[in-house]
Every structure is written in C-alpha cells, then in structure tokens.
Design a protein around this motif. Sequence first.
Motif, PDB file in Angstrom:
ATOM      1  N   ARG A   1       0.820  -1.227   0.000  1.00  0.00           N
ATOM      2  CA  ARG A   1       0.000   0.000   0.000  1.00  0.00           C
ATOM      3  C   ARG A   1       0.847   1.268   0.000  1.00  0.00           C
ATOM      4  N   SER A   2       1.972   1.256   0.702  1.00  0.00           N
ATOM      5  CA  SER A   2       2.761   2.475   0.847  1.00  0.00           C
ATOM      6  C   SER A   2       3.390   2.940  -0.460  1.00  0.00           C
ATOM      7  N   SER A   3       3.503   2.043  -1.437  1.00  0.00           N
ATOM      8  CA  SER A   3       4.125   2.404  -2.719  1.00  0.00           C
ATOM      9  C   SER A   3       3.175   2.220  -3.901  1.00  0.00           C
ATOM     10  N   GLU A   4       1.933   1.969  -3.620  1.00  0.00           N
ATOM     11  CA  GLU A   4       0.953   1.691  -4.677  1.00  0.00           C
ATOM     12  C   GLU A   4       0.511   2.959  -5.391  1.00  0.00           C
ATOM     13  N   LEU A   5       0.504   2.926  -6.716  1.00  0.00           N
ATOM     14  CA  LEU A   5       0.025   4.055  -7.509  1.00  0.00           C
ATOM     15  C   LEU A   5      -1.476   3.992  -7.765  1.00  0.00           C
ATOM     16  N   GLY A   6      -2.031   2.827  -7.701  1.00  0.00           N
ATOM     17  CA  GLY A   6      -3.453   2.619  -7.962  1.00  0.00           C
ATOM     18  C   GLY A   6      -3.700   1.132  -8.084  1.00  0.00           C
ATOM     19  N   GLY A   7      -4.971   0.752  -8.108  1.00  0.00           N
ATOM     20  CA  GLY A   7      -5.249  -0.676  -8.209  1.00  0.00           C
ATOM     21  C   GLY A   7      -6.730  -0.972  -8.249  1.00  0.00           C
ATOM     22  N   CYS A   8      -7.035  -2.262  -8.361  1.00  0.00           N
ATOM     23  CA  CYS A   8      -8.422  -2.715  -8.388  1.00  0.00           C
ATOM     24  C   CYS A   8      -8.471  -4.188  -8.004  1.00  0.00           C
ATOM     25  N   SER A   9      -9.606  -4.597  -7.519  1.00  0.00           N
ATOM     26  CA  SER A   9      -9.838  -6.009  -7.236  1.00  0.00           C
ATOM     27  C   SER A   9     -10.265  -6.716  -8.519  1.00  0.00           C
ATOM     28  N   ALA A  10      -9.840  -7.963  -8.681  1.00  0.00           N
ATOM     29  CA  ALA A  10     -10.169  -8.719  -9.888  1.00  0.00           C
ATOM     30  C   ALA A  10     -10.256 -10.200  -9.549  1.00  0.00           C
ATOM     31  N   ASP A  11     -11.365 -10.807  -9.861  1.00  0.00           N
ATOM     32  CA  ASP A  11     -11.594 -12.223  -9.565  1.00  0.00           C
ATOM     33  C   ASP A  11     -10.939 -13.068 -10.665  1.00  0.00           C
ATOM     34  N   ILE A  12      -9.654 -13.362 -10.469  1.00  0.00           N
ATOM     35  CA  ILE A  12      -8.891 -14.031 -11.538  1.00  0.00           C
ATOM     36  C   ILE A  12      -8.558 -15.492 -11.225  1.00  0.00           C
ATOM     37  N   ARG A  13      -8.874 -15.949 -10.033  1.00  0.00           N
ATOM     38  CA  ARG A  13      -8.412 -17.275  -9.622  1.00  0.00           C
ATOM     39  C   ARG A  13      -9.450 -18.354  -9.903  1.00  0.00           C
ATOM     40  N   ASN A  14      -8.937 -19.523 -10.367  1.00  0.00           N
ATOM     41  CA  ASN A  14      -9.756 -20.715 -10.633  1.00  0.00           C
ATOM     42  C   ASN A  14     -10.944 -20.412 -11.546  1.00  0.00           C
ATOM     43  N   ARG A  15     -10.700 -19.616 -12.583  1.00  0.00           N
ATOM     44  CA  ARG A  15     -11.731 -19.369 -13.581  1.00  0.00           C
ATOM     45  C   ARG A  15     -11.680 -20.477 -14.631  1.00  0.00           C
ATOM     46  N   ASP A  16     -12.815 -20.717 -15.269  1.00  0.00           N
ATOM     47  CA  ASP A  16     -12.884 -21.760 -16.296  1.00  0.00           C
ATOM     48  C   ASP A  16     -12.332 -21.287 -17.639  1.00  0.00           C
TER      49      ASP A  16
ATOM     50  N   ASP B   1      -5.293   4.136 -14.093  1.00  0.00           N
ATOM     51  CA  ASP B   1      -5.026   5.155 -15.111  1.00  0.00           C
ATOM     52  C   ASP B   1      -4.315   6.321 -14.422  1.00  0.00           C
ATOM     53  N   ILE B   2      -3.017   6.483 -14.701  1.00  0.00           N
ATOM     54  CA  ILE B   2      -2.186   7.442 -13.981  1.00  0.00           C
ATOM     55  C   ILE B   2      -1.352   8.241 -14.973  1.00  0.00           C
ATOM     56  N   GLY B   3      -1.356   9.551 -14.832  1.00  0.00           N
ATOM     57  CA  GLY B   3      -0.510  10.410 -15.638  1.00  0.00           C
ATOM     58  C   GLY B   3       0.765  10.773 -14.899  1.00  0.00           C
ATOM     59  N   GLY B   4       1.672  11.426 -15.598  1.00  0.00           N
ATOM     60  CA  GLY B   4       2.911  11.884 -14.978  1.00  0.00           C
ATOM     61  C   GLY B   4       3.916  10.795 -14.703  1.00  0.00           C
ATOM     62  N   VAL B   5       3.852   9.684 -15.448  1.00  0.00           N
ATOM     63  CA  VAL B   5       4.765   8.560 -15.247  1.00  0.00           C
ATOM     64  C   VAL B   5       5.935   8.673 -16.223  1.00  0.00           C
ATOM     65  N   SER B   6       7.140   8.556 -15.723  1.00  0.00           N
ATOM     66  CA  SER B   6       8.341   8.588 -16.559  1.00  0.00           C
ATOM     67  C   SER B   6       9.033   7.230 -16.500  1.00  0.00           C
ATOM     68  N   LEU B   7       9.167   6.597 -17.660  1.00  0.00           N
ATOM     69  CA  LEU B   7       9.873   5.319 -17.762  1.00  0.00           C
ATOM     70  C   LEU B   7      10.902   5.424 -18.887  1.00  0.00           C
ATOM     71  N   PRO B   8      12.102   4.946 -18.663  1.00  0.00           N
ATOM     72  CA  PRO B   8      13.122   5.008 -19.707  1.00  0.00           C
ATOM     73  C   PRO B   8      12.953   3.891 -20.729  1.00  0.00           C
ATOM     74  N   THR B   9      13.673   3.991 -21.816  1.00  0.00           N
ATOM     75  CA  THR B   9      13.773   2.889 -22.768  1.00  0.00           C
ATOM     76  C   THR B   9      14.988   2.036 -22.403  1.00  0.00           C
ATOM     77  N   GLY B  10      15.059   0.850 -23.002  1.00  0.00           N
ATOM     78  CA  GLY B  10      16.199  -0.021 -22.756  1.00  0.00           C
ATOM     79  C   GLY B  10      16.034  -0.971 -21.594  1.00  0.00           C
ATOM     80  N   TYR B  11      14.825  -1.034 -20.999  1.00  0.00           N
ATOM     81  CA  TYR B  11      14.568  -1.953 -19.907  1.00  0.00           C
ATOM     82  C   TYR B  11      14.035  -3.285 -20.456  1.00  0.00           C
ATOM     83  N   PHE B  12      13.847  -4.258 -19.565  1.00  0.00           N
ATOM     84  CA  PHE B  12      13.457  -5.606 -19.964  1.00  0.00           C
ATOM     85  C   PHE B  12      12.067  -5.956 -19.419  1.00  0.00           C
ATOM     86  N   PHE B  13      11.314  -6.692 -20.235  1.00  0.00           N
ATOM     87  CA  PHE B  13      10.029  -7.219 -19.799  1.00  0.00           C
ATOM     88  C   PHE B  13      10.222  -8.610 -19.198  1.00  0.00           C
ATOM     89  N   GLY B  14       9.402  -8.904 -18.194  1.00  0.00           N
ATOM     90  CA  GLY B  14       9.467 -10.222 -17.582  1.00  0.00           C
ATOM     91  C   GLY B  14       8.225 -10.504 -16.766  1.00  0.00           C
TER      92      GLY B  14
END
Length: 333
Positions: A172-187, A218-231
């Motif tokens: 919570r102390s570092s969260e920018l935003g979020g939502c609940s989502a029922d994603i477990r054990n779905r068919d 949905d958050i504005g004012g976010v700065s992310l560089p290029t050259g990073y890796f997805f995982g």
Amino acid sequence: MSGFKPFLSSTLVFLLAECCLVGCDITDGNAEYLKREHSLTKPYQGVGSQWDFWGSTLVTSSYVRLTPDDRSKQGSIWNTVPCHLKDWEMHVQFKVHGSGKKNLHGDGVAIWYTKDRLHPGPVFGNQDHFHGLAIFVDTFRNDLHGMDRSFPYISAMVNNGTVSYDHGKDGRSSELGGCSADIRNRDFDTYLAVRYSRGRLTVMVDVDDKNEWKECIDIGGVSLPTGYFFGASAATGDLSDNHDIISMKLYQLMVDHADDEENVDWTKIEPSVSLFKSPKDNIDDPTGNFRGTPLTGWKVFLLLLCGLLGIIVCAVVGAVVFQKRQERNKRFY
C-alpha cells in the motif's frame, strides 16, 4: 420518410465511428504493431534465445508455469532483448489456479519492465529495490487491517531503486493505484493489458470472459526510460497456486512526440511519477492513500463555501439561542 433514411444513415456512421474510437483505446492486437522480439507465444520457440527462465519455471507447449501448486516456489521468465520503444502496450494472457480453498492460496504473479532481469528476490520471485515498473497480481491478503479491498488485487508500482515493497501491508505504501479482480480458478483464461504512452500508465483487465477491457489503473505523470526488460515472475509461500503465463504480446504504439522530446536521451530517464507524493511520504499512512495532489481551485472554492455556510449556520443558531435567553430572562423581572 424521405428525410428519415439520411438521418438513419448519418446516425449509423456516427455510432460506428464512436465504436472505432472506443476500440482503438486499447489496441486490438493488430499484427502490424506486434513486436515479436518482445513477445512470448505458443509454442514458445523463442525460449532459450529471446527469453530466459529461472527457478521453478516449467515451459510446456501450452503454457509457461512459473510456479507449481507447491509451497515455497519461485519462478520467472525474462525477455533477453531490451525494449527501446517509447510508447508500448503489453497484453498478458495468464491463469492462476490451484487446489487451495478460499483465502488459502498464494502468493501471486508480477509483470515487470525493469532495468535488471533474472534477479530473484522476495517480491513475487523478483528482487526488491528494483528500477522500473511492476504490476502485481496479489492473491493473498497479508494486511488484516486493510479490509477495504478484496483479493485478488492488482496494483502498480514505479521504483527508482530507493523504495522497498512492503509485503506486510500488501504494498500500500508504494501503490500508484489498483483494483480487485476475480482471476483465480476461472474456467477461462484471464487477460491484463499494460499501456505506457506519453507519460500515461493505463492498466486494463478482461477477467469475465466477455472479450472487453475494464479499466483498473489510469495514472498520468509517469516517466519510464527505454532499454529496460520485460518479464514475469511468481512466488508461493506456506500457501500455493499454479501461476501460468499463456502469452505476453508487446505492441508498438504509433505516437507523435514533440520536438523537444525527440532530443531527450530516453535511456537516461529516471523512473518516477510526478503529481504524486513520494512513496516514502506514505509509509505511515494507515489508509494507504497515495494520491497526494495539492488542492485545486474548485476544491478551495468548495472548502471556502462550506466554511461560509458553517459560519452562517452558527450565526443563525447563536441568534436564536440569544433571543430565547432574552425572552426567558424577561419573565424574571
């Protein structure tokens, strides 16, 4: 009736145009923009060359299982090619399932865009104090005082390496935003879309098998560089789940930037979020509220209006009370 047909035609054209605009808000997966060097799809032929995996990760022809439904497991899979796109959108098809009953499963899965890769650690199988972006799909509640939200819970965090993810407070102390989502054990499989464009971070989910996106963050004012890796990574503790990645597809967004932005070295940008208070300022906030923006003009107006109304009410009440006392005092003379 002669004027009705043109009206109907123009109405249909307008509705179609509106539908197109809505559909373009999140890319429909047009292969023209698919970046295969950053995408993980069946039968996962890029694993070993464009993707590395670690820990308990098992690659099959149908899914990439980051953790099995066993205790104390960690696994991850990482793209070996750094991403140099300024504007992008990642679609993740995933599945979280297991034998654990309600509230007896964990811990969750994370999607990363970070400076470093293949660094195991305590944050859903990845290192703490990371540089970049993390999207957490947290399936287990650690903070028993945070009963204002239901789990599984999806949240976002941007870090420049100075902030630690607090598992005890579910981040919570570092969260920018979020939502609940029922994603477990779905068919059916569940989907997550992460878009970064022109400094705006948007997270959408499709977890009801309706083939439609719902906004989560949905958050504005976010700065992310290029050259990073997805995982992607996942972890289990005393409780467990299967955490499966079915696909990760990265799309390039064709966006025009201002001339001054084109001259910026995007690889040197520090991951950050403006218009928000520092995550460190929020550590002692029991509510976990992160959006600490200054008062805008209309908020100041409302506060002044409420204050003025309060003064008027107090004055009226005081006058009435004073008059009652005067009338009562006259009866004693």
